[in-house]
Design a protein around this motif. Structure first.
Motif, PDB file in Angstrom:
ATOM      1  N   LEU A   1       7.072   4.813  -5.114  1.00  0.00           N
ATOM      2  CA  LEU A   1       7.239   3.367  -4.999  1.00  0.00           C
ATOM      3  C   LEU A   1       8.255   2.863  -6.019  1.00  0.00           C
ATOM      4  CD1 LEU A   1       6.337   0.792  -3.542  1.00  0.00           C
ATOM      5  CD2 LEU A   1       4.554   0.533  -5.258  1.00  0.00           C
TER       6      LEU A   1
ATOM      7  N   ARG B   1      -3.734  12.698  -0.493  1.00  0.00           N
ATOM      8  CA  ARG B   1      -2.518  12.592   0.323  1.00  0.00           C
ATOM      9  C   ARG B   1      -2.436  13.606   1.447  1.00  0.00           C
ATOM     10  NH1 ARG B   1       2.848  11.850  -3.167  1.00  0.00           N
ATOM     11  NH2 ARG B   1       2.275  13.875  -4.013  1.00  0.00           N
TER      12      ARG B   1
ATOM     13  N   THR C   1      -6.040   2.718  -6.435  1.00  0.00           N
ATOM     14  CA  THR C   1      -6.523   3.148  -5.123  1.00  0.00           C
ATOM     15  C   THR C   1      -6.250   4.635  -4.971  1.00  0.00           C
ATOM     16  OG1 THR C   1      -5.825   0.979  -4.279  1.00  0.00           O
ATOM     17  CG2 THR C   1      -6.471   2.629  -2.651  1.00  0.00           C
TER      18      THR C   1
ATOM     19  N   LEU D   1      -2.299   1.661  -5.169  1.00  0.00           N
ATOM     20  CA  LEU D   1      -1.901   3.062  -5.134  1.00  0.00           C
ATOM     21  C   LEU D   1      -2.587   3.795  -6.275  1.00  0.00           C
ATOM     22  CD1 LEU D   1       1.650   3.412  -6.697  1.00  0.00           C
ATOM     23  CD2 LEU D   1       0.427   1.266  -6.665  1.00  0.00           C
TER      24      LEU D   1
ATOM     25  N   THR E   1       3.250  -1.365   4.156  1.00  0.00           N
ATOM     26  CA  THR E   1       2.658  -0.037   4.010  1.00  0.00           C
ATOM     27  C   THR E   1       3.735   1.046   4.064  1.00  0.00           C
ATOM     28  OG1 THR E   1       2.241   0.321   6.388  1.00  0.00           O
ATOM     29  CG2 THR E   1       0.552  -0.865   5.134  1.00  0.00           C
TER      30      THR E   1
ATOM     31  N   TYR F   1      -9.320  -0.250   1.485  1.00  0.00           N
ATOM     32  CA  TYR F   1      -8.257  -1.149   1.927  1.00  0.00           C
ATOM     33  C   TYR F   1      -8.823  -2.468   2.457  1.00  0.00           C
ATOM     34  CZ  TYR F   1      -4.486   2.326   1.477  1.00  0.00           C
ATOM     35  OH  TYR F   1      -3.551   3.217   0.996  1.00  0.00           O
TER      36      TYR F   1
ATOM     37  N   PRO G   1      -1.456   5.311   4.053  1.00  0.00           N
ATOM     38  CA  PRO G   1      -1.391   3.848   3.972  1.00  0.00           C
ATOM     39  C   PRO G   1      -0.977   3.194   5.288  1.00  0.00           C
ATOM     40  CG  PRO G   1      -0.470   4.818   2.000  1.00  0.00           C
ATOM     41  CD  PRO G   1      -0.707   5.948   2.954  1.00  0.00           C
TER      42      PRO G   1
ATOM     43  N   LEU H   1       0.854  -1.184   0.000  1.00  0.00           N
ATOM     44  CA  LEU H   1       0.000   0.000   0.000  1.00  0.00           C
ATOM     45  C   LEU H   1       0.893   1.238   0.000  1.00  0.00           C
ATOM     46  CD1 LEU H   1      -2.547  -1.080   2.782  1.00  0.00           C
ATOM     47  CD2 LEU H   1      -2.606  -1.616   0.332  1.00  0.00           C
ATOM     48  N   ALA H   2       0.713   2.109  -0.982  1.00  0.00           N
ATOM     49  CA  ALA H   2       1.532   3.317  -1.082  1.00  0.00           C
ATOM     50  C   ALA H   2       0.689   4.454  -1.639  1.00  0.00           C
ATOM     51  CB  ALA H   2       2.745   3.056  -1.977  1.00  0.00           C
ATOM     52  N   ASN H   3       1.227   5.664  -1.588  1.00  0.00           N
ATOM     53  CA  ASN H   3       0.432   6.819  -2.042  1.00  0.00           C
ATOM     54  C   ASN H   3       0.902   7.399  -3.365  1.00  0.00           C
ATOM     55  OD1 ASN H   3       2.726   8.321  -1.501  1.00  0.00           O
ATOM     56  ND2 ASN H   3       1.825   9.559   0.121  1.00  0.00           N
ATOM     57  N   SER H   4       1.949   6.811  -3.960  1.00  0.00           N
ATOM     58  CA  SER H   4       2.499   7.398  -5.187  1.00  0.00           C
ATOM     59  C   SER H   4       3.214   6.347  -6.015  1.00  0.00           C
ATOM     60  CB  SER H   4       3.472   8.523  -4.822  1.00  0.00           C
ATOM     61  OG  SER H   4       4.310   8.861  -5.906  1.00  0.00           O
ATOM     62  N   ASP H   5       2.918   6.311  -7.300  1.00  0.00           N
ATOM     63  CA  ASP H   5       3.627   5.392  -8.188  1.00  0.00           C
ATOM     64  C   ASP H   5       5.080   5.805  -8.357  1.00  0.00           C
ATOM     65  OD1 ASP H   5       2.585   7.694  -9.697  1.00  0.00           O
ATOM     66  OD2 ASP H   5       3.459   6.715 -11.446  1.00  0.00           O
TER      67      ASP H   5
END
Length: 370
Positions: A13, A58, A54, A35, A87, A73, A92, A6-10
């Motif tokens: 990551l 942010r 997802t 994400l 996470t 989630y 996340p 689970l992350a907030n940015s491609d």
């Protein structure tokens, strides 16, 4: 094993954790990434990851959006049924951690920074503390990127079952190779790379740059990054005045680092600054706030110059001090910076720490079934 991330940015990551993804895939784990969409998603899918879109607000604090994220989630974890969840970043960590607790799934959290909520006072801070306690209490492991963040979390009563400190995301010293220092005949160029927002010190940077340009008109300031707050107009105005050059979002980070004399980061708080790691790996001195997450990266006076966060005068002094250094000293600082990355911050150590914790969590799962 099935591993859900689970992350907030491609971009984050892929840039900082693709080597971990590759290692997991090489060991024939099934890797799911949840994400928001982005250009880097295609590359991760090509590597072999399964993508679950997802959306995450942010920086927002809208309860309805956050509840929707928690529900998302829970749905993702139910449908993928992972053996372990990893996470990253604040939302996340919090809502992914709560979802894992609801569904009794093992999870590993990475504290990439405390965020503004824990740095302030008031009701928002204590809501964040409550949510963190709730989310991380049953974590199989919490990775901390600096000692100060770990200590502060403990002061708030936020702890996991096990804690490990790692050197941030580390740096891939092959992808960020040492680069020869710019020629002596070139003007000194200071480079800022990061999200354009108050807490990254963008206001102090613009004010200090304007002052320095008066006495040192040949000095160049370059700013690269996406505006997450309303600074577009001010940056464009500063560019029209000849104070700085604003490039907007750029993906060719190493190319920008290669062309500069030093990287500057006047941030208010960090987990462990990736841009400082990458700049140092490329052989560039850094000018950075003396805060946890920056101070660990450089040796003041040897591989960079420190200054006080939120302090324009201190930043001005750092700029002028660096400008006044002999060319050979600047060059030497870059050489030492690279050596420091090789010795202390290689990303391979971070991957090893993750693999050990994933194996540990997997073994615990098997033990419980016996």
């Amino acid at each position: 094993m099935k591993i859900l991330i689970l992350a907030n940015s491609d971009v984050g990551l892929y840039r900082f954790r693709k080597e971990l993804l590759q290692k997991l895939l090489e060991e024939e784990h099934h890797v799911f990434i949840a994400l928001p969409g982005g250009e880097k998603v295609i590359r991760m899918v090509q590597m072999g990851c399964a993508f679950i879109r997802t959306e995450i607000d942010r920086r927002g604090i809208n309860p309805a959006n956050d509840i929707a994220l928690l529900k998302k989630y829970v749905h993702i974890i139910r449908t993928t049924d992972p053996d372990i969840v990893l996470t990253y970043t604040i939302k996340p960590n919090i809502y992914g951690g709560i979802a894992c607790r609801i569904l009794k799934k093992r999870y590993i959290a990475n504290i990439t920074g405390l965020g503004s909520a824990l740095e302030k006072s008031g009701i928002i801070k204590w809501i964040a503390v409550f949510l963190y306690r709730l989310a991380l209490k049953e974590a199989s492991c919490i990775f901390f990127q600096n000692a100060a963040n770990q200590k502060k979390m403990h002061a708030f009563g936020i702890k996991g079952k096990r804690e490990v400190r790692i050197p941030g995301s580390g740096v891939n010293t092959d992808e960020h190779p040492f680069e020869a220092y710019p020629d002596k005949s070139e003007s000194v160029e200071f480079l800022f790379i990061g999200r354009i927002m108050k807490e990254k010190g963008i206001e102090e940077l613009m004010n200090a740059a304007e002052y320095v340009k008066i006495s040192c008109p040949d000095i160049r300031f370059t700013v690269a990054g996406e505006c997450e707050e309303d600074y577009q107009g001010r940056l464009e105005e500063a560019q029209q005045k000849g104070i700085l050059t604003y490039l907007g979002f750029r993906d060719d980070v190493h190319t920008l680092i290669k062309g500069c004399s030093a990287v500057v980061l006047p941030s208010y708080h960090e987990g462990m600054s990736n841009v400082l790691l990458e700049a140092s790996s490329g052989g560039r001195p850094v000018l950075a706030s003396r805060i946890p997450g920056c101070a660990e990266v450089f040796e003041d006076g040897a591989t960079g110059i420190g200054f006080e966060a939120k302090n324009v005068e201190s930043l001005k002094k750092a700029f002028l001090t660096f400008i006044s250094l002999p060319y050979e000293k600047k060059k030497e600082m870059g050489l030492r910076a690279r050596k420091r990355m090789e010795d202390r911050f290689d990303r391979a150590a971070v991957i090893q720490a993750y693999m050990e914790e994933i194996r540990r969590a997997g073994k615990e799962g098997k033990d419980e079934l016996i």
